[in-house]
Write an enzyme that holds these catalytic residues in place. Sequence first.
Site, PDB file in Angstrom:
ATOM      1  N   ARG A  87       0.815  -1.230   0.000  1.00  0.00           N
ATOM      2  CA  ARG A  87       0.000   0.000   0.000  1.00  0.00           C
ATOM      3  C   ARG A  87       0.836   1.262   0.000  1.00  0.00           C
ATOM      4  NH1 ARG A  87      -2.837  -1.409   5.458  1.00  0.00           N
ATOM      5  NH2 ARG A  87      -0.622  -1.905   5.723  1.00  0.00           N
ATOM      6  N   TYR A 139      -4.101 -13.756  16.429  1.00  0.00           N
ATOM      7  CA  TYR A 139      -3.008 -13.860  15.439  1.00  0.00           C
ATOM      8  C   TYR A 139      -2.694 -15.340  15.191  1.00  0.00           C
ATOM      9  CZ  TYR A 139       1.488 -13.512  13.090  1.00  0.00           C
ATOM     10  OH  TYR A 139       2.516 -13.658  12.184  1.00  0.00           O
ATOM     11  N   LEU A 188      10.574 -15.811  15.185  1.00  0.00           N
ATOM     12  CA  LEU A 188      10.829 -14.361  15.272  1.00  0.00           C
ATOM     13  C   LEU A 188      11.754 -13.865  14.154  1.00  0.00           C
ATOM     14  CD1 LEU A 188      11.329 -14.673  19.074  1.00  0.00           C
ATOM     15  CD2 LEU A 188       9.707 -13.032  18.099  1.00  0.00           C
TER      16      LEU A 188
HETATM   17  P1  NDP Z   1       6.408  -6.204   7.906  1.00  0.00           P
HETATM   18  O1  NDP Z   1       5.512  -5.378   8.763  1.00  0.00           O
HETATM   19  O2  NDP Z   1       7.833  -5.802   7.771  1.00  0.00           O
HETATM   20  O3  NDP Z   1       5.760  -6.340   6.443  1.00  0.00           O
HETATM   21  C1  NDP Z   1       4.393  -6.550   6.269  1.00  0.00           C
HETATM   22  C2  NDP Z   1       4.049  -6.349   4.810  1.00  0.00           C
HETATM   23  O4  NDP Z   1       2.652  -6.626   4.613  1.00  0.00           O
HETATM   24  C3  NDP Z   1       4.295  -4.935   4.340  1.00  0.00           C
HETATM   25  O5  NDP Z   1       4.929  -4.958   3.070  1.00  0.00           O
HETATM   26  C4  NDP Z   1       2.907  -4.352   4.235  1.00  0.00           C
HETATM   27  O6  NDP Z   1       2.867  -3.409   3.160  1.00  0.00           O
HETATM   28  C5  NDP Z   1       2.058  -5.559   3.892  1.00  0.00           C
HETATM   29  N1  NDP Z   1       0.682  -5.388   4.309  1.00  0.00           N
HETATM   30  C6  NDP Z   1       0.203  -5.297   5.588  1.00  0.00           C
HETATM   31  N2  NDP Z   1      -1.104  -5.075   5.593  1.00  0.00           N
HETATM   32  C7  NDP Z   1      -1.485  -5.011   4.277  1.00  0.00           C
HETATM   33  C8  NDP Z   1      -2.726  -4.776   3.639  1.00  0.00           C
HETATM   34  N3  NDP Z   1      -3.854  -4.547   4.331  1.00  0.00           N
HETATM   35  N4  NDP Z   1      -2.765  -4.782   2.283  1.00  0.00           N
HETATM   36  C9  NDP Z   1      -1.638  -4.998   1.571  1.00  0.00           C
HETATM   37  N5  NDP Z   1      -0.439  -5.223   2.124  1.00  0.00           N
HETATM   38  C10 NDP Z   1      -0.367  -5.217   3.469  1.00  0.00           C
HETATM   39  O7  NDP Z   1       6.305  -7.700   8.481  1.00  0.00           O
HETATM   40  P2  NDP Z   1       6.998  -9.091   8.060  1.00  0.00           P
HETATM   41  O8  NDP Z   1       7.816  -8.951   6.858  1.00  0.00           O
HETATM   42  O9  NDP Z   1       7.592  -9.638   9.271  1.00  0.00           O
HETATM   43  O10 NDP Z   1       5.681  -9.930   7.755  1.00  0.00           O
HETATM   44  C11 NDP Z   1       5.442 -10.595   6.527  1.00  0.00           C
HETATM   45  C12 NDP Z   1       4.676 -11.878   6.806  1.00  0.00           C
HETATM   46  O11 NDP Z   1       5.467 -12.732   7.604  1.00  0.00           O
HETATM   47  C13 NDP Z   1       3.358 -11.689   7.559  1.00  0.00           C
HETATM   48  O12 NDP Z   1       2.376 -12.545   7.010  1.00  0.00           O
HETATM   49  C14 NDP Z   1       3.713 -12.102   8.978  1.00  0.00           C
HETATM   50  O13 NDP Z   1       2.600 -12.569   9.685  1.00  0.00           O
HETATM   51  C15 NDP Z   1       4.700 -13.223   8.690  1.00  0.00           C
HETATM   52  N6  NDP Z   1       5.595 -13.572   9.784  1.00  0.00           N
HETATM   53  C16 NDP Z   1       6.384 -12.628  10.371  1.00  0.00           C
HETATM   54  C17 NDP Z   1       7.231 -13.004  11.407  1.00  0.00           C
HETATM   55  C18 NDP Z   1       8.055 -12.006  12.159  1.00  0.00           C
HETATM   56  O14 NDP Z   1       8.473 -12.314  13.300  1.00  0.00           O
HETATM   57  N7  NDP Z   1       8.384 -10.857  11.600  1.00  0.00           N
HETATM   58  C19 NDP Z   1       7.327 -14.398  11.838  1.00  0.00           C
HETATM   59  C20 NDP Z   1       6.437 -15.295  11.147  1.00  0.00           C
HETATM   60  C21 NDP Z   1       5.633 -14.896  10.144  1.00  0.00           C
HETATM   61  P3  NDP Z   1       2.129  -2.002   3.182  1.00  0.00           P
HETATM   62  O15 NDP Z   1       2.107  -1.498   4.604  1.00  0.00           O
HETATM   63  O16 NDP Z   1       2.929  -1.143   2.236  1.00  0.00           O
HETATM   64  O17 NDP Z   1       0.780  -2.303   2.652  1.00  0.00           O
HETATM   65  C1  8X3 Z   2       5.444 -13.905  14.020  1.00  0.00           C
HETATM   66  C2  8X3 Z   2       6.206 -14.635  15.086  1.00  0.00           C
HETATM   67  O1  8X3 Z   2       6.207 -15.281  17.549  1.00  0.00           O
HETATM   68  O2  8X3 Z   2       5.532 -13.007  17.013  1.00  0.00           O
HETATM   69  O3  8X3 Z   2       4.538 -14.714  13.376  1.00  0.00           O
HETATM   70  O4  8X3 Z   2       4.079 -14.854  16.540  1.00  0.00           O
HETATM   71  S1  8X3 Z   2       5.439 -14.412  16.606  1.00  0.00           S
END
Ligand code: NDP
Ligand code: 8X3
Length: 250
Positions: free
Chosen positions: A34, A151, A183
């Site tokens: 976005r 979540y 994480l």
């Molecule tokens: P970030 O917050 O760094 O990135 C999240 C991304 O999702 C951004 O690019 C954001 O883009 C996009 N996003 C969020 N909401 C929307 C929306 N409504 N529409 C379109 N795009 C959206 O987090 P991560 O890179 O860590 O997360 C990526 C994935 O990995 C997620 O699914 C998360 O649950 C998963 N994950 C993360 C972990 C962690 O510890 N970080 C561990 C396990 C899984 P923008 O805001 O520009 O729209």
């Molecule tokens: C992201 C990892 O441990 O914060 O999915 O749920 S945790």
Amino acid sequence: MKKTALITGATSGIGRATAHEFAKHGINLVLCGRRQDRLDSVQKALSKQTIVHTLNFDVRDKTQTFEAIASLPKAFQNIDILINNAGNAHGLDPIQTGNIDDWDAMMDINVKGLLYVSKAIIPGMTERKSGHIINIGSSAGKEVYPNGNVYCGSKHAVLAITEGMRIDLNPFGIKVGAINPGLVETEFSKVRFKGGAAADNVYKGYKALQPEDVADVIYFAVSRPAHVNIADVLMFCTAQASSTIVKKEL
Ligand code: NDP
Ligand code: 8X3
């Protein structure tokens, strides 16, 4: 023939790192998010390595999602690889005091958004009888932790949907898998804690997974031979043993 990948959530964290990794290997990219300024800067950085198209839409909005994907120019229309990555945690509260807007955001983005994007891409894959879908789940999809309730529910749903997709798309030769990190040091905690001070402590005292570590595994999955499908990966940093056990040196 060069492949084309569509990555949601490519403006930050795991999605952006995956875009960089794919670009290194010459995969054509459709990058979604976005924040237009971020889409522009990732496109600028990667256009030296591959061709990049950006799409700005909110995955919560099904009309926007379908219109954006339908607007792809011809050169980007055949999506070979879909990385369903957009998502976040919103809040970390006991169920009895959880915020309903946070619950809506997590179910609408992490679950329904993933479904909308998939619904827009899968018909092309079934028609061509080829494709690869990787859903970014989480260790939270395998284990529930205190205050993780909704979540964790959204990520358990991602895993169930991944299995369902793999079963239903099996006749079409489409690969489906989930990569489930623990994480990862991204903007995830800033979003979860709404920019509050709690976010600063999440990655302190140990070396968390970096987004590039997850991108490596995603590229590994998409670069296997045609007969190999990486169906499910759980990955942690060395300091993490489970959702609640992290060896920290503070
Ligand atoms: P970030 O917050 O760094 O990135 C999240 C991304 O999702 C951004 O690019 C954001 O883009 C996009 N996003 C969020 N909401 C929307 C929306 N409504 N529409 C379109 N795009 C959206 O987090 P991560 O890179 O860590 O997360 C990526 C994935 O990995 C997620 O699914 C998360 O649950 C998963 N994950 C993360 C972990 C962690 O510890 N970080 C561990 C396990 C899984 P923008 O805001 O520009 O729209
Ligand atoms: C992201 C990892 O441990 O914060 O999915 O749920 S945790």
